[in-house]
Design a protein around this motif. Structure first.
Motif, PDB file in Angstrom:
ATOM      1  N   PHE A   1       4.604   4.443  -2.019  1.00  0.00           N
ATOM      2  CA  PHE A   1       5.877   5.016  -1.573  1.00  0.00           C
ATOM      3  C   PHE A   1       6.992   4.662  -2.552  1.00  0.00           C
ATOM      4  O   PHE A   1       7.819   5.507  -2.907  1.00  0.00           O
ATOM      5  N   GLY A   2       7.006   3.418  -2.983  1.00  0.00           N
ATOM      6  CA  GLY A   2       8.065   2.973  -3.883  1.00  0.00           C
ATOM      7  C   GLY A   2       8.118   3.732  -5.198  1.00  0.00           C
ATOM      8  O   GLY A   2       9.182   3.834  -5.824  1.00  0.00           O
ATOM      9  N   ASP A   3       6.974   4.291  -5.620  1.00  0.00           N
ATOM     10  CA  ASP A   3       6.941   5.034  -6.877  1.00  0.00           C
ATOM     11  C   ASP A   3       7.741   6.326  -6.811  1.00  0.00           C
ATOM     12  O   ASP A   3       8.165   6.847  -7.850  1.00  0.00           O
ATOM     13  N   ARG A   4       7.923   6.861  -5.599  1.00  0.00           N
ATOM     14  CA  ARG A   4       8.641   8.134  -5.455  1.00  0.00           C
ATOM     15  C   ARG A   4       9.859   8.029  -4.546  1.00  0.00           C
ATOM     16  O   ARG A   4      10.461   9.041  -4.174  1.00  0.00           O
TER      17      ARG A   4
ATOM     18  N   GLU B   1       9.397   1.839   5.236  1.00  0.00           N
ATOM     19  CA  GLU B   1       8.953   1.955   3.841  1.00  0.00           C
ATOM     20  C   GLU B   1      10.093   1.605   2.877  1.00  0.00           C
ATOM     21  O   GLU B   1       9.869   0.953   1.839  1.00  0.00           O
ATOM     22  N   LEU B   2      11.308   2.014   3.195  1.00  0.00           N
ATOM     23  CA  LEU B   2      12.448   1.684   2.335  1.00  0.00           C
ATOM     24  C   LEU B   2      12.678   0.177   2.313  1.00  0.00           C
ATOM     25  O   LEU B   2      12.974  -0.401   1.257  1.00  0.00           O
TER      26      LEU B   2
ATOM     27  N   MET C   1      15.004  -1.446  -0.368  1.00  0.00           N
ATOM     28  CA  MET C   1      16.071  -0.449  -0.401  1.00  0.00           C
ATOM     29  C   MET C   1      16.742  -0.365   0.964  1.00  0.00           C
ATOM     30  O   MET C   1      16.163  -0.740   1.996  1.00  0.00           O
ATOM     31  N   ALA C   2      17.975   0.125   0.978  1.00  0.00           N
ATOM     32  CA  ALA C   2      18.741   0.216   2.220  1.00  0.00           C
ATOM     33  C   ALA C   2      18.147   1.275   3.144  1.00  0.00           C
ATOM     34  O   ALA C   2      17.668   2.326   2.693  1.00  0.00           O
ATOM     35  N   ALA C   3      18.200   0.982   4.441  1.00  0.00           N
ATOM     36  CA  ALA C   3      17.715   1.939   5.440  1.00  0.00           C
ATOM     37  C   ALA C   3      18.681   3.116   5.555  1.00  0.00           C
ATOM     38  O   ALA C   3      19.864   3.005   5.226  1.00  0.00           O
ATOM     39  N   ILE C   4      18.171   4.221   6.014  1.00  0.00           N
ATOM     40  CA  ILE C   4      18.998   5.406   6.250  1.00  0.00           C
ATOM     41  C   ILE C   4      19.676   5.267   7.602  1.00  0.00           C
ATOM     42  O   ILE C   4      19.044   4.901   8.605  1.00  0.00           O
TER      43      ILE C   4
END
Length: 227
Positions: A70-73, A101-102, A107-110
């Motif tokens: 997931f992190g790759d995209r 996954e974020l 990475m920050a959540a949506i």
């Protein structure tokens, strides 16, 4: 207004117990009209695929083994999502996996404020009715004959059509069509009137007609206009 309709496929029901996202499909709509722009990706979950989950979406561990993480995209996905509202069916489930996954990627959540849940929209519009994607497709006459198993992009495309129906998209389109038809009918009528109009006839009397008229008047005894 730009919105993204999306769907996910996973290894199970709960990211808190180690389940992972294995597929995401996103469809862009602007002013309730699909633009044709999509984002679709499979992901290697780095774990086994339970038989129950594979029976739903047909994605095996062997098929996913060579897919990116997931992190790759993730950056590509976030760029596609932009700041648009995100529409999903039972959206809490999909948001839960997307944000899990974020977080794994650091990475920050949506923000949940961006979530639009079509289940809730359908519940308000059709209380007591079946709310599954299949049921809503049937209700609105949306062709789903090619949906043999769940697939993130296919389901997102079907959901985009359902979402347009739930928000009155087809009715708006019909009103515009009626208005256009009425305008065209008026235009056709005006054109028909123009086509049927005759050229004006000449009304000035000729010299011969004037002479005959004077001769006729002279035969009248005591005309009223001379009284």
């Amino acid at each position: 207004m730009r919105e993204i309709v999306f769907d996910t496929e996973t290894t199970g029901l709960d990211p808190a117990t180690g389940d992972r996202m294995v597929e995401i499909g996103c469809v862009e709509i602007v002013n309730r009209v699909p633009t044709g722009a999509v984002f679709h990706a499979y992901f290697n979950p780095q774990r086994d695929m339970p038989a129950g989950a594979e029976a739903v979406h047909g994605l095996s561990a062997a098929f996913l083994a060579d897919k990116p993480l997931f992190g790759d995209r993730a950056d590509e996905l976030l760029e596609f999502l932009g700041e648009a509202p995100l529409v999903a069916h039972n959206a809490g489930f999909d948001f839960g996996f997307l944000n899990a996954e974020l977080r794994i990627c650091g990475m920050a959540a949506i923000a949940m404020e961006r979530m639009v849940d079509t289940v809730q929209l359908a519940k308000r519009r059709h209380p007591g009715a079946k709310l599954s994607l299949d049921a809503l497709c049937t209700r609105y006459g949306i062709d789903r004959t090619h949906r043999v198993k769940h697939g993130a992009l296919l389901d997102a495309e079907l959901l985009a059509q359902v979402y347009v129906e739930l928000t009155g998209g087809r009715q708006i389109g019909l009103e515009l069509a009626v208005e256009t038809l009425a305008r065209d009918t008026r235009s056709d009528h005006a054109a028909e009137v123009r086509r049927s109009r005759r050229d004006p006839r000449p009304h000035s009397a000729s010299a011969e007609e004037l002479a005959r008229h004077r001769a006729f008047l002279e035969k009248i005894r005591s005309p009223l206009w001379l009284a």
